[in-house]
Each structure stands twice: as C-alpha cells, then as structure tokens.
Motif scaffolding. Sequence first.
Motif, PDB file in Angstrom:
ATOM      1  N   ARG A 141       0.808  -1.216   0.000  1.00  0.00           N
ATOM      2  CA  ARG A 141       0.000   0.000   0.000  1.00  0.00           C
ATOM      3  C   ARG A 141       0.843   1.267   0.000  1.00  0.00           C
ATOM      4  NH1 ARG A 141      -4.415  -0.845   4.659  1.00  0.00           N
ATOM      5  NH2 ARG A 141      -2.567  -1.587   5.768  1.00  0.00           N
ATOM      6  N   ALA A 142       2.002   1.209   0.634  1.00  0.00           N
ATOM      7  CA  ALA A 142       2.877   2.386   0.641  1.00  0.00           C
ATOM      8  C   ALA A 142       3.364   2.685  -0.771  1.00  0.00           C
ATOM      9  CB  ALA A 142       4.061   2.159   1.585  1.00  0.00           C
ATOM     10  N   ALA A 143       3.749   1.641  -1.494  1.00  0.00           N
ATOM     11  CA  ALA A 143       4.186   1.830  -2.879  1.00  0.00           C
ATOM     12  C   ALA A 143       3.033   2.336  -3.730  1.00  0.00           C
ATOM     13  CB  ALA A 143       4.726   0.519  -3.442  1.00  0.00           C
ATOM     14  N   ALA A 144       1.845   1.767  -3.538  1.00  0.00           N
ATOM     15  CA  ALA A 144       0.684   2.189  -4.325  1.00  0.00           C
ATOM     16  C   ALA A 144       0.382   3.668  -4.108  1.00  0.00           C
ATOM     17  CB  ALA A 144      -0.530   1.339  -3.956  1.00  0.00           C
ATOM     18  N   ALA A 145       0.449   4.116  -2.869  1.00  0.00           N
ATOM     19  CA  ALA A 145       0.158   5.518  -2.567  1.00  0.00           C
ATOM     20  C   ALA A 145       1.198   6.448  -3.181  1.00  0.00           C
ATOM     21  CB  ALA A 145       0.096   5.725  -1.059  1.00  0.00           C
ATOM     22  N   THR A 146       2.447   6.059  -3.134  1.00  0.00           N
ATOM     23  CA  THR A 146       3.512   6.895  -3.692  1.00  0.00           C
ATOM     24  C   THR A 146       3.433   6.949  -5.213  1.00  0.00           C
ATOM     25  OG1 THR A 146       4.914   6.301  -1.818  1.00  0.00           O
ATOM     26  CG2 THR A 146       5.997   7.320  -3.708  1.00  0.00           C
ATOM     27  N   VAL A 147       3.159   5.813  -5.828  1.00  0.00           N
ATOM     28  CA  VAL A 147       2.986   5.782  -7.286  1.00  0.00           C
ATOM     29  C   VAL A 147       1.827   6.690  -7.703  1.00  0.00           C
ATOM     30  CG1 VAL A 147       2.234   4.306  -9.201  1.00  0.00           C
ATOM     31  CG2 VAL A 147       4.036   3.528  -7.657  1.00  0.00           C
ATOM     32  N   ALA A 148       0.711   6.593  -6.991  1.00  0.00           N
ATOM     33  CA  ALA A 148      -0.450   7.421  -7.315  1.00  0.00           C
ATOM     34  C   ALA A 148      -0.140   8.905  -7.139  1.00  0.00           C
ATOM     35  CB  ALA A 148      -1.632   7.031  -6.429  1.00  0.00           C
ATOM     36  N   ARG A 149       0.706   9.219  -6.170  1.00  0.00           N
ATOM     37  CA  ARG A 149       1.031  10.621  -5.904  1.00  0.00           C
ATOM     38  C   ARG A 149       1.887  11.232  -7.008  1.00  0.00           C
ATOM     39  NH1 ARG A 149       3.501  13.355  -0.384  1.00  0.00           N
ATOM     40  NH2 ARG A 149       3.996  15.364  -1.308  1.00  0.00           N
ATOM     41  N   TYR A 150       2.865  10.490  -7.512  1.00  0.00           N
ATOM     42  CA  TYR A 150       3.833  11.081  -8.439  1.00  0.00           C
ATOM     43  C   TYR A 150       3.573  10.796  -9.915  1.00  0.00           C
ATOM     44  CZ  TYR A 150       6.582  12.459  -4.424  1.00  0.00           C
ATOM     45  OH  TYR A 150       6.995  13.050  -3.257  1.00  0.00           O
ATOM     46  N   THR A 151       2.738   9.816 -10.215  1.00  0.00           N
ATOM     47  CA  THR A 151       2.473   9.509 -11.621  1.00  0.00           C
ATOM     48  C   THR A 151       1.868  10.681 -12.388  1.00  0.00           C
ATOM     49  OG1 THR A 151       2.295   7.123 -11.225  1.00  0.00           O
ATOM     50  CG2 THR A 151       1.192   7.987 -13.182  1.00  0.00           C
TER      51      THR A 151
END
Length: 213
Positions: free
Chosen positions: A149-159
Amino acid sequence: MKAIRPVPRTLLRDRAYAAIRDAIVAGEIEPGAVVRDAELAELLGLSRAPVREAFSRLVDEGLLESKPQSYTRVTPLVAADVRDAAAVVGALHELVTRAAVPRLDAADIAAMRAANERFAAAVGAGDVDAALRADDELHDVLVRVSGNRAAAATVARYTPLIRRLERRRFGEGGSCRSAGLHERLIDACAAGDVAGAVHVTAEIWRGLEELAD
C-alpha cells in the motif's frame, strides 16, 4: 427515503481533487495558469471548501504552487522534477513487480494482456488519453497484486507529474512507449520470471526518465 444520504465530505474533496488533477494533466489548465477556488467550485457544482482542500493536496503533489494571499497556480513543467518523479515511480514499480510476479494468476495475466491490447489500439488511433489510461491499468495489476500500500500511494502521488509531460510530448507528435515492451513484461510475468519482469520494468521507466531529458 432510506437511499438518500448526505454525500460524505471526503467524497466531495476527492471529486474536486480528481477533476482538477485530470484537467492539469490533460493540459486543459495550462502550466502557469492561476486557479481560483470560487471559479472552479462553480464549474464543479461544489462549495469552495472541498476545492480548497483539493488545492492543498495538489500543492503537496507538485501540480500546484501557492503564495498565501497572492495566488495559486499550475506549476511549470520542469524536466528535473519529472525525471526525479520517474526515477522514484520506476523504482517502486520494480519493487512491486518483484513482489507480484510469484502471486499472479491466470486472470491477472489476462487483465494485463487485455489492457495492452487497448493500449496498442489507442496508440494506433492516436488517442493519447486512452493509451495512458490503458497503460495505468496494465501496471496497476502488478501494484494491486503486490499488496504494497505504501508503494501504491507513492505511485499514485507522483504519476500525474509524469503523465503531464507524456501527454504533452505525444500531443506534439512524439512516440508512445512500445506495446512490445509491455508484451515482453507480460510474457515474463506469465512465465514466473521475476528477474526478467523486473528487467523490462526498469527498461520501461528508464525510457520515461529519458523522455524528461
């Protein structure tokens, strides 16, 4: 009237955020443009409060910049910022790919192949929005299956920072990333080849860093 309930405030905030983010990424609100909460609230049919909350989130994510009592405006496209975002997002995609490949089932592989078919068709038709949407759907399978979930949130933030440049480049006649690269990724995933899938993922995101240059 049991079916009629107040819409949660968080949903209004999220609705405002998604609409403004998508307009910025699509170039409908151009870099440098000043945005005003009252104007956007009227366009969205919302009060100013959820729009202000959306502004705050978009400032945190680098799509807006704000000077108190002065302005809030869309940030310029800065190659270094996009390159940094692509490096972070790429590294996280490698991480989730490594975790996801051993867990993928036949339905997940089928979903990735279907997304790549939509991607290839959209590229052929010159439909940049559909191509980027299909690209997200393909890679989101790996993000979801990884369970990080941490990776998913970061990906969603910067994509979105990356997508903004991708969309502009393609709109100027640049080429979209290859469906062939996706096919190689999917084949490695289907074979359970973790190292191969991670290698192709790195190749895909290295290309996006180069796009920023």
